[in-house]
Structure formats: structure tokens, C-alpha cells
Scaffold this motif. Structure first.
Motif, PDB file in Angstrom:
ATOM      1  N   ALA A 140      48.680  51.264  37.535  1.00  0.00           N
ATOM      2  CA  ALA A 140      49.177  50.743  38.699  1.00  0.00           C
ATOM      3  C   ALA A 140      48.543  51.509  39.832  1.00  0.00           C
ATOM      4  N   TRP A 141      48.390  52.920  39.670  1.00  0.00           N
ATOM      5  CA  TRP A 141      47.866  53.692  40.764  1.00  0.00           C
ATOM      6  C   TRP A 141      46.553  52.986  41.006  1.00  0.00           C
ATOM      7  N   ALA A 142      45.781  53.021  39.867  1.00  0.00           N
ATOM      8  CA  ALA A 142      44.469  52.725  40.008  1.00  0.00           C
ATOM      9  C   ALA A 142      44.147  51.449  40.745  1.00  0.00           C
ATOM     10  N   TRP A 143      44.870  50.479  40.203  1.00  0.00           N
ATOM     11  CA  TRP A 143      44.793  49.114  40.859  1.00  0.00           C
ATOM     12  C   TRP A 143      44.872  49.303  42.411  1.00  0.00           C
ATOM     13  N   LEU A 144      45.952  49.730  42.847  1.00  0.00           N
ATOM     14  CA  LEU A 144      46.383  49.837  44.177  1.00  0.00           C
ATOM     15  C   LEU A 144      45.151  50.767  45.148  1.00  0.00           C
ATOM     16  N   ALA A 145      44.634  51.648  44.311  1.00  0.00           N
ATOM     17  CA  ALA A 145      43.474  52.572  44.887  1.00  0.00           C
ATOM     18  C   ALA A 145      42.285  51.672  45.019  1.00  0.00           C
ATOM     19  N   ALA A 146      41.992  50.948  44.156  1.00  0.00           N
ATOM     20  CA  ALA A 146      40.703  50.022  44.042  1.00  0.00           C
ATOM     21  C   ALA A 146      40.986  48.785  44.868  1.00  0.00           C
ATOM     22  N   ALA A 147      42.067  48.068  44.836  1.00  0.00           N
ATOM     23  CA  ALA A 147      42.313  46.870  45.600  1.00  0.00           C
ATOM     24  C   ALA A 147      42.603  47.054  47.230  1.00  0.00           C
ATOM     25  N   ALA A 148      43.590  47.754  47.305  1.00  0.00           N
ATOM     26  CA  ALA A 148      44.148  48.158  48.624  1.00  0.00           C
ATOM     27  C   ALA A 148      43.602  49.257  49.433  1.00  0.00           C
ATOM     28  N   GLY A 149      42.512  50.250  48.701  1.00  0.00           N
ATOM     29  CA  GLY A 149      42.114  51.462  49.185  1.00  0.00           C
ATOM     30  C   GLY A 149      40.856  51.216  49.815  1.00  0.00           C
ATOM     31  N   LYS A 150      40.269  49.893  50.056  1.00  0.00           N
ATOM     32  CA  LYS A 150      39.283  49.677  50.832  1.00  0.00           C
ATOM     33  C   LYS A 150      39.276  48.183  51.384  1.00  0.00           C
ATOM     34  N   ARG A 155      37.853  41.103  46.675  1.00  0.00           N
ATOM     35  CA  ARG A 155      37.087  41.060  45.795  1.00  0.00           C
ATOM     36  C   ARG A 155      37.435  41.445  44.228  1.00  0.00           C
ATOM     37  N   VAL A 156      37.999  42.629  44.505  1.00  0.00           N
ATOM     38  CA  VAL A 156      38.198  43.401  43.090  1.00  0.00           C
ATOM     39  C   VAL A 156      39.589  42.725  42.435  1.00  0.00           C
ATOM     40  N   VAL A 157      40.542  42.279  43.421  1.00  0.00           N
ATOM     41  CA  VAL A 157      41.442  41.638  42.821  1.00  0.00           C
ATOM     42  C   VAL A 157      41.283  40.254  42.297  1.00  0.00           C
ATOM     43  N   MET A 158      40.519  39.520  42.818  1.00  0.00           N
ATOM     44  CA  MET A 158      39.907  38.261  42.325  1.00  0.00           C
ATOM     45  C   MET A 158      39.387  38.107  41.076  1.00  0.00           C
ATOM     46  N   ARG A 159      38.336  39.020  40.870  1.00  0.00           N
ATOM     47  CA  ARG A 159      37.506  39.380  39.752  1.00  0.00           C
ATOM     48  C   ARG A 159      38.320  39.893  38.445  1.00  0.00           C
ATOM     49  N   ALA A 160      39.133  40.840  38.890  1.00  0.00           N
ATOM     50  CA  ALA A 160      40.128  41.400  37.627  1.00  0.00           C
ATOM     51  C   ALA A 160      40.960  40.193  37.183  1.00  0.00           C
ATOM     52  N   ALA A 161      41.634  39.281  38.128  1.00  0.00           N
ATOM     53  CA  ALA A 161      42.538  38.330  37.647  1.00  0.00           C
ATOM     54  C   ALA A 161      41.983  37.152  37.084  1.00  0.00           C
ATOM     55  N   VAL A 162      40.733  36.791  37.517  1.00  0.00           N
ATOM     56  CA  VAL A 162      40.127  35.656  37.059  1.00  0.00           C
ATOM     57  C   VAL A 162      39.044  35.546  36.032  1.00  0.00           C
ATOM     58  N   HIS A 163      38.319  36.696  36.065  1.00  0.00           N
ATOM     59  CA  HIS A 163      37.484  36.913  34.987  1.00  0.00           C
ATOM     60  C   HIS A 163      37.681  37.356  33.724  1.00  0.00           C
ATOM     61  N   SER A 164      38.820  38.313  33.917  1.00  0.00           N
ATOM     62  CA  SER A 164      38.991  39.437  32.681  1.00  0.00           C
ATOM     63  C   SER A 164      40.233  38.810  31.949  1.00  0.00           C
ATOM     64  N   LEU A 165      41.333  38.154  32.386  1.00  0.00           N
ATOM     65  CA  LEU A 165      42.529  37.683  31.877  1.00  0.00           C
ATOM     66  C   LEU A 165      42.211  36.705  30.663  1.00  0.00           C
ATOM     67  N   THR A 166      41.450  35.949  30.738  1.00  0.00           N
ATOM     68  CA  THR A 166      41.190  34.870  29.581  1.00  0.00           C
ATOM     69  C   THR A 166      40.612  35.648  28.663  1.00  0.00           C
ATOM     70  N   ALA A 167      39.521  36.475  28.839  1.00  0.00           N
ATOM     71  CA  ALA A 167      38.904  37.199  27.994  1.00  0.00           C
ATOM     72  C   ALA A 167      39.765  38.278  27.022  1.00  0.00           C
ATOM     73  N   TYR A 168      40.650  38.795  27.764  1.00  0.00           N
ATOM     74  CA  TYR A 168      41.447  39.906  27.244  1.00  0.00           C
ATOM     75  C   TYR A 168      42.602  39.029  26.308  1.00  0.00           C
ATOM     76  N   LEU A 169      43.091  37.989  26.691  1.00  0.00           N
ATOM     77  CA  LEU A 169      43.934  37.297  25.919  1.00  0.00           C
ATOM     78  C   LEU A 169      43.351  37.074  24.517  1.00  0.00           C
TER      79      LEU A 169
END
Length: 527
Positions: A140-150, A155-169
Motif C-alpha cells: 500500500a505504501w509503495a503503491w502510493l509512493a510510486a503512483a501519487a508521489g510523482k 502511467r504507473v497506475v495504468m501499467r500495473a493494472a492493465v498489464h500485470s493483473l491478467t498475467a498474475y491471475l
């Protein structure tokens, strides 16, 4: 912002000594009365939540202490195993011939064949949930620092959600098949396929979604105080999770027949979900109040900004508005997810009139529920201090009357942020489940699934910061587009152009549907 007239109570967001150089906000967006003048709304749900805390807190403490260091400390296992077919009752045997009769009959002793092992105590499983809480908080803290900290965190939010979730499932599904948990393997594989199909169906909306997310992240980046609020609420949630995991560990250590463990853990998981939703929506109200103040006053450094705005937003959220938050937290998430699914199915139906009629029926039911339960109500709660249903109704009527609802339906930022939440839960559940599998293989599923819920709640507490900025931007754009234009003229032009395109698309589609229905009408002779 100018001070209120004498016929109205003074606004907490106005300072008569520092008049604003900007024009006054529209009536619908004027801050409500001061906390001392705000009335508490939805008090019943606040009382229900407090009673829920006492009841479930007592159950968790009892369940955890029952197997803490000593197996069945309170001797409640025989009551939970009452009537189980694998229990045998032994009584004193009849005396043999010539043997003296006993003075009193021996007591009946119940011996369970499912007695837990001595090592299966609360502390056996508490370490797994402790690890889940640590992994979830770190994500949680890493996500907020990476997404809202800059500034380019969108772009970080979109890539993590779109590209990673299908592969991880898909990967977790393979792990479940390898561990011979076929039900969960199939469920996760279906989830991966559905997520891939959803992404493909809305891929044309991603440029606008990226734009909205980037502007929301920029808003949060300009308000570092709201990020600190999210970090603090994660710690508050961890405190409640310590008690929750203590009690659930005691339940997992017990052997309850007829899958009683699963039913108890399910009830406690619903309680945990409600608690997490309440804390997330409290953050939502706080952030919405802050974003509103920034947009209404033209910037955080404006002379008209009230002193200590964060403290005022926090005070509103945890006092007069807390009952409305408790009420809305029960329904908004489920109805919003159902609305996304119905919209996706409805958009893919072709000329099947029967199926389209059935889907339209459910669609109108969900749309009616959305009118009274939507996430935009929290912005109105933060600003005006109204009840939840009235805030939701006012927000939805505002969107319908201005046409902004077409823009919201086109935006996928809510779904993208939900993907980030699910991904955080999956990572937490996988880490805990794999560890449990190699030490207590028969408990891997129940521990892994509840750990996934822990991760989703903790990550959701930080994801809601960006979601609140998105909802506040839409409310302000619907109330007075000049607020967005003053904050970011380029973004205002892009939103206006997209809204114009969506309204034109809807008009053409309505004409096409009406023409198709008129063509099917039977011809009648003229009189």
C-alpha cells in the motif's frame, strides 16, 4: 471567496479578513456550515457500526484466547462439535457378575476424533496473518509512493493494472492446479480470461482514462498532506487487523464440523470488509474536501484558503458525517461493480432483442440503485454535510442534467484502480498462501484467501486517494467548469471535447435505435 451574507451562517472555508480575488463558487458547491452547526445524519447506521464493533470484537477476542497457548482454554469446542457423527460417547460399563456395584454412575465423556493437534494454537496461524498485514501495508505504501508521489504516476497506475493483473491471475491459477486445488485454479483462470476480455473491450477508452488519472495524480501530488492521511489510516487499519487476525487464527486452529470454520471466517470477513470500506470512505471524504478547497480557491497557496483545512476536513469526516459514511460503505462498492459488469454485457449484445430486453431490465434496476448509492455522494458529504442518500441523489441529478454522466460512463479510472486493489490482494494472498502450504498445507486456501482480503483492504486505503481526486474533479466540472479551466486550461479543453463527442455518440445511437424500432412497427392504413 467572499464571506456569506447575514442571512446565512458563516462558512468554515471563508475568511472575511482575506477576500478571494476569484468569483464566489456556485451555490451547489458552497461549503456547508461549521462543525458545530452541522447535523449528524444516518445515526442509525453509526449506532449499528458501533454495536458491530463491540459484538465482533468480543467474538474475535474469545476465539483467539480460546486457543492461545492452551488448546480449548474456554472449553467451547464440545459445543461447536455437538452432534458431529465422528464423536463417540463412552459411559461406565455394566459391572461383571459378582463384582461390586459402583456407588454412582460414571459421567458421560465425549471424545472427538477431530481433536486439534496440540501444535494448532492461535499462535500457529497468527504469524501468517502478521506477515499478510506486513506485506499488504508495504504494498500500500509503495503503491502510493510510486503512483501519487510523482507527477507522471498515472502511467504507473495504468501499467500495473492493465498489464500485470491478467498475467498474475494466470500464474496463481497454475499454482493452484499444481497444489491440486482445482476449484480455485478454475476460478482464477476464468478471472484472468474475463479480465483480458474486459481490457480488450474498453481499450479505446484508455487514452482518456490515462488523462484523467494523470490529472488526479497531479492533484494529489500537490497535496502531500492527504498522502500522510492515507499512511495514517493504514496504521489504524493494521490495529484492527491485529485483533481480527488474532481471532481468525483461533478459529482456523479449531476443528469445527460441517465446514463451520469457513462460515465463521466468512462472517468475520464481511465485518472486516465493512470496516475497511468505512476507513477508505473516510479517507475519501477527507481528500474530497481538500481537493474541493484547492479547486474552489484556485490553489493551495491562495490567500482565501482557510487555515488548517486538513484538520477541518478530518473533523467533518469523523464526527457529523461518519454515520453517512457507515451507511454508504455497505452498498456502494457492490453496486458500482455490478454496474460495470452490466454495462460491459449490454454494450456487447447485438441484435438479440430478447436478451437485450432482459439485460435492459437489470440495467435500469442497477441504474436506480446507483442513483441512491454512488461514490460521488462522498464529495457532497464533504462539502455540504448532507445525508448519504440526498448527497448521492443530488450528485446523480447534477450529472444527468449537465450530461457529465456520459463522460463518467466513458471513463475507466474506477475499474483501473480496482484492478490495482485486486492485484495488491493477490500478491499478499499468494505470499502468505505459499508459506502456509509448505508448513500447514491443509490450511493454505483458508489462510491465503483471507490474507488476500487483508491485502486488498490495505491497498484500497491508498488507492482511494487518487479515486477521490477523480470524483472531486468530475463534481467540480459538473457544477462549474470554470473551476477546472482556472486550474488547468488544457485539461478543461480536453474534457469538454470528449464530452461533446460522447453526447454526439449517444444522440446518434438513440436515433438509430428509434429508427430500428419504427421500422418494425406494423403498417396501418390511413384513415
Amino acid at each position: 471567496m467572499s464571506s456569506s451574507s447575514s442571512s446565512h451562517s458563516p462558512s468554515p472555508c471563508a475568511d472575511s479578513r482575506n477576500p478571494s480575488p476569484h468569483p464566489p463558487p456556485p451555490a451547489g458547491l458552497r461549503p456547508g456550515p461549521s462543525p458545530s452547526r452541522r447535523r449528524c445524519h444516518d445515526v442509525f447506521w453509526l449506532v449499528l457500526f458501533l454495536l458491530h464493533l463491540l459484538l465482533f470484537g468480543g467474538i474475535l477476542a474469545l476465539a483467539g484466547l480460546n486457543r492461545f497457548r492452551i488448546a480449548d482454554r474456554f472449553n467451547i469446542t464440545p459445543y461447536l462439535q455437538h452432534g458431529h457423527p465422528n464423536t463417540t460417547s463412552t459411559a461406565a460399563a455394566p459391572p461383571a457378575a459378582g463384582a461390586p456395584e459402583p456407588a454412582t454412575p460414571g459421567p458421560v465423556v465425549t471424545v472427538s476424533k477431530h481433536k486439534a493437534q496440540p501444535s494448532e494454537l492461535t499462535e500457529t496461524y497468527w504469524k501468517y496473518y502478521g506477515a499478510a498485514g506486513g506485506v499488504g501495508a508495504a504494498l500500500a505504501w509503495a503503491w502510493l509512493a510510486a503512483a501519487a508521489g510523482k507527477r507522471d504516476g498515472g502511467r504507473v497506475v495504468m501499467r500495473a493494472a492493465v498489464h500485470s493483473l491478467t498475467a498474475y491471475l494466470a500464474v496463481v491459477s497454475v499454482l493452484c492446479f499444481w497444489g491440486k486445488h482445482f476449484f480455485w485454479g478454475v476460478a482464477l483462470a476464468v478471472g484472468a480470461a474475463l479480465h483480458f476480455l474486459y481490457v480488450m473491450s474498453v481499450i479505446d477508452r484508455f487514452p482518456f482514462t490515462m488523462l484523467v488519472l494523470q490529472k488526479a495524480v497531479r492533484m494529489v501530488w500537490e497535496l502531500p498532506d492527504v498522502m500522510r492521511v492515507a499512511y495514517a489510516f493504514v496504521l489504524v487499519m493494521l490495529c484492527w487487523m491485529a485483533l481480527w487476525s488474532f481471532g481468525v487464527s483461533g478459529i482456523v486452529a479449531m476443528e469445527i464440523p460441517n465446514r463451520g470454520q469457513w462460515w465463521l471466517v466468512l462472517a468475520l470477513s464481511v465485518s472486516l470488509f465493512w470496516m475497511g470500506a468505512i476507513l477508505s470512505n473516510t479517507v475519501h471524504v477527507i481528500v474530497s474536501g481538500m481537493v474541493f478547497l484547492v479547486l474552489i480557491h484556485g490553489g493551495q497557496a491562495a490567500a482565501s484558503m482557510p487555515p488548517k483545512p486538513l484538520r477541518k476536513s478530518l473533523q467533518y469526516a469523523v464526527t457529523t458525517s461518519f454515520g453517512s459514511i457507515c451507511y454508504g460503505s455497505l452498498f456502494t462498492a457492490a453496486i458500482r461493480t455490478l454496474r460495470w459488469e452490466i454495462r460491459g454485457i449490454r454494450s456487447k449484445i447485438g441484435n438479440n432483442e430478447c436478451l437485450l430486453c432482459c439485460v435492459d431490465f437489470f440495467f435500469h434496476i442497477v441504474e436506480t440503485l446507483v442513483r441512491f448509492f454512488n461514490k460521488y455522494a462522498y464529495v457532497q458529504i464533504a462539502v455540504n454535510g448532507q445525508s448519504f442518500n440526498r448527497s448521492a441523489r443530488d450528485a446523480w441529478e447534477l450529472f444527468q442534467s449537465t450530461g457529465v454522466e456520459a463522460l463518467i460512463a466513458y471513463d475507466c479510472s474506477g475499474a483501473v484502480l480496482l484492478m490495482c486493489t485486486i492485484l495488491g490482494g493477490l500478491i499478499t494472498g499468494t505470499c502468505t498462501g505459499v508459506w502456509t502450504y509448505y508448513t500447514q498445507s491443509d490450511k493454505a486456501i483458508i489462510v491465503g484467501s483471507t490474507s488476500m482480503l487483508i491485502g486488498m483492504i490495505l491497498v484500497g486505503l491508498t488507492v482511494v486517494v487518487v479515486e477521490s481526486a477523480v470524483t472531486s474533479i468530475y463534481i467540480c466540472y459538473a457544477e462549474d467548469p470554470l473551476l477546472i479551466q482556472r486550474w488547468d486550461p488544457e485539461f478543461f479543453e480536453q474534457m469538454s471535447e470528449t464530452l461533446h463527442q460522447r453526447l454526439q455518440y449517444r444522440s446518434s445511437r438513440v436515433r438509430q435505435i428509434l429508427n430500428g424500432r419504427l421500422d418494425h412497427l406494423p403498417s396501418t392504413s390511413s384513415i
